[in-house]
Design a protein around this motif. Structure first.
Motif, PDB file in Angstrom:
ATOM      1  N   UNK A  19       0.817  -1.221   0.000  1.00  0.00           N
ATOM      2  CA  UNK A  19       0.000   0.000   0.000  1.00  0.00           C
ATOM      3  C   UNK A  19       0.850   1.269   0.000  1.00  0.00           C
ATOM      4  N   UNK A  20       2.160   1.121   0.101  1.00  0.00           N
ATOM      5  CA  UNK A  20       3.035   2.296   0.110  1.00  0.00           C
ATOM      6  C   UNK A  20       3.067   2.949  -1.269  1.00  0.00           C
ATOM      7  N   UNK A  21       3.229   4.237  -1.277  1.00  0.00           N
ATOM      8  CA  UNK A  21       3.398   4.968  -2.526  1.00  0.00           C
ATOM      9  C   UNK A  21       2.117   5.267  -3.273  1.00  0.00           C
ATOM     10  N   UNK A  22       0.957   5.089  -2.640  1.00  0.00           N
ATOM     11  CA  UNK A  22      -0.329   5.335  -3.295  1.00  0.00           C
ATOM     12  C   UNK A  22      -1.100   6.496  -2.663  1.00  0.00           C
ATOM     13  N   UNK A  23      -0.474   7.214  -1.743  1.00  0.00           N
ATOM     14  CA  UNK A  23      -1.137   8.338  -1.090  1.00  0.00           C
ATOM     15  C   UNK A  23      -2.037   7.951   0.072  1.00  0.00           C
ATOM     16  N   UNK A  24      -2.066   6.664   0.432  1.00  0.00           N
ATOM     17  CA  UNK A  24      -2.920   6.223   1.535  1.00  0.00           C
ATOM     18  C   UNK A  24      -2.466   6.810   2.868  1.00  0.00           C
ATOM     19  N   UNK A  25      -1.146   6.920   3.069  1.00  0.00           N
ATOM     20  CA  UNK A  25      -0.637   7.517   4.307  1.00  0.00           C
ATOM     21  C   UNK A  25      -1.150   8.935   4.482  1.00  0.00           C
ATOM     22  N   UNK A  26      -1.181   9.688   3.399  1.00  0.00           N
ATOM     23  CA  UNK A  26      -1.692  11.052   3.440  1.00  0.00           C
ATOM     24  C   UNK A  26      -3.173  11.060   3.809  1.00  0.00           C
ATOM     25  N   UNK A  27      -3.951  10.160   3.209  1.00  0.00           N
ATOM     26  CA  UNK A  27      -5.384  10.091   3.524  1.00  0.00           C
ATOM     27  C   UNK A  27      -5.611   9.760   4.992  1.00  0.00           C
ATOM     28  N   UNK A  28      -4.851   8.796   5.499  1.00  0.00           N
ATOM     29  CA  UNK A  28      -5.000   8.415   6.910  1.00  0.00           C
ATOM     30  C   UNK A  28      -4.627   9.583   7.815  1.00  0.00           C
ATOM     31  N   UNK A  29      -3.459  10.185   7.557  1.00  0.00           N
ATOM     32  CA  UNK A  29      -2.997  11.293   8.403  1.00  0.00           C
ATOM     33  C   UNK A  29      -4.005  12.442   8.388  1.00  0.00           C
ATOM     34  N   UNK A  30      -4.524  12.777   7.213  1.00  0.00           N
ATOM     35  CA  UNK A  30      -5.526  13.845   7.145  1.00  0.00           C
ATOM     36  C   UNK A  30      -6.776  13.501   7.944  1.00  0.00           C
ATOM     37  N   UNK A  31      -7.222  12.250   7.852  1.00  0.00           N
ATOM     38  CA  UNK A  31      -8.412  11.835   8.601  1.00  0.00           C
ATOM     39  C   UNK A  31      -8.158  11.926  10.107  1.00  0.00           C
ATOM     40  N   UNK A  81      -3.573  23.620   2.649  1.00  0.00           N
ATOM     41  CA  UNK A  81      -4.273  22.766   1.700  1.00  0.00           C
ATOM     42  C   UNK A  81      -3.210  21.984   0.942  1.00  0.00           C
ATOM     43  N   UNK A  82      -2.483  21.139   1.669  1.00  0.00           N
ATOM     44  CA  UNK A  82      -1.348  20.410   1.108  1.00  0.00           C
ATOM     45  C   UNK A  82      -1.789  19.452   0.009  1.00  0.00           C
ATOM     46  N   UNK A  83      -0.966  19.306  -1.034  1.00  0.00           N
ATOM     47  CA  UNK A  83      -1.272  18.338  -2.083  1.00  0.00           C
ATOM     48  C   UNK A  83      -1.064  16.916  -1.573  1.00  0.00           C
ATOM     49  N   UNK A  84      -1.640  15.970  -2.274  1.00  0.00           N
ATOM     50  CA  UNK A  84      -1.457  14.565  -1.917  1.00  0.00           C
ATOM     51  C   UNK A  84       0.022  14.229  -1.981  1.00  0.00           C
ATOM     52  N   UNK A  85       0.510  13.603  -0.961  1.00  0.00           N
ATOM     53  CA  UNK A  85       1.905  13.160  -0.931  1.00  0.00           C
ATOM     54  C   UNK A  85       1.947  11.678  -1.253  1.00  0.00           C
ATOM     55  N   UNK A  86       2.969  11.282  -1.935  1.00  0.00           N
ATOM     56  CA  UNK A  86       3.149   9.858  -2.236  1.00  0.00           C
ATOM     57  C   UNK A  86       4.082   9.299  -1.177  1.00  0.00           C
ATOM     58  N   UNK A  87       3.520   8.892  -0.080  1.00  0.00           N
ATOM     59  CA  UNK A  87       4.287   8.280   1.003  1.00  0.00           C
ATOM     60  C   UNK A  87       3.459   7.154   1.552  1.00  0.00           C
ATOM     61  N   UNK A  88       4.039   6.369   2.386  1.00  0.00           N
ATOM     62  CA  UNK A  88       3.266   5.292   2.936  1.00  0.00           C
ATOM     63  C   UNK A  88       3.916   4.623   4.102  1.00  0.00           C
ATOM     64  N   UNK A  89       5.101   5.067   4.469  1.00  0.00           N
ATOM     65  CA  UNK A  89       5.762   4.461   5.601  1.00  0.00           C
ATOM     66  C   UNK A  89       4.979   4.762   6.853  1.00  0.00           C
ATOM     67  N   UNK A  90       4.843   3.791   7.720  1.00  0.00           N
ATOM     68  CA  UNK A  90       4.185   4.053   8.993  1.00  0.00           C
ATOM     69  C   UNK A  90       5.035   4.939   9.873  1.00  0.00           C
ATOM     70  N   UNK A  91       4.397   5.587  10.782  1.00  0.00           N
ATOM     71  CA  UNK A  91       5.117   6.426  11.746  1.00  0.00           C
ATOM     72  C   UNK A  91       5.906   5.569  12.680  1.00  0.00           C
TER      73      UNK A  91
END
Length: 184
Positions: free
Chosen positions: A100-112, A174-184
């Protein structure tokens, strides 16, 4: 207050169910994930015990919010927001399986989690602690308005960065989607 279900554009964050145990253990047994989580990889028995504590302690006593992260119905990660003494406030935590890394999911989770912390919990700040070597998470959090606060020297010689994002950043960022996915 019981942990609510959160939705992002592509993800569902919902309380774990007992049926999630094997997927949870598989996530935390993957050393690419667990190396960034707490004290690192634990035994399978310890991860199973941690999963059971989610129900017997965290949910039962409503200590803090913990979610299974799903994409297209499949568990792909873990998320939580919890009070910690280390940051003197609430810390967001998330982990994603490597696929799931590199698909912007980390950004979605962090924003939520940021929105939940500010809007639902009424927090003026949310925090994150990140291994100094975890550049993907550091870049993602910087894009989302987190600012460096201090370093913590760990007993094993590594460094953990403490980052904070204030509620005031919500209107300014209003940050753009980041392509990251590493857990904290």
């Amino acid at each position: 207050m019981a942990t609510p279900t959160l939705n992002t554009e592509r993800l569902l964050l919902e309380p774990y169910s007992p049926a999630d145990e094997d997927a949870f253990v598989e996530l935390f047994q993957d050393t690419r994930v667990s190396r960034w989580m707490g004290d690192g990889t634990k035994s399978e028995a310890e991860d199973r015990a941690m999963f059971q504590r989610v129900f017997s302690k965290v949910y039962a006593q409503e200590l803090f919010d913990v979610w299974a992260v799903r994409h297209d119905g499949r568990l792909i990660g873990h998320a939580e927001i919890k009070p910690t003494e280390e940051v003197s406030g609430h810390e967001l935590v998330y982990a994603l399986e490597p696929d799931a890394w590199g698909h912007g999911f980390g950004t979605e989770i962090a924003r939520a989690l940021i929105a939940y912390g500010h809007d639902v919990l009424g927090l003026t700040e949310v925090h994150a602690t990140v291994a100094a070597e975890n550049t993907a998470s550091l870049v993602l959090l910087d894009r989302l308005g987190f600012r460096y606060v201090r370093d913590i020297a760990e007993d094993d010689g590594t460094t953990t960065r403490v980052l904070t994002r204030s509620a005031a950043a919500d209107t300014a960022d209003e940050a753009p989607e980041a392509a990251a996915g590493q857990p904290l």
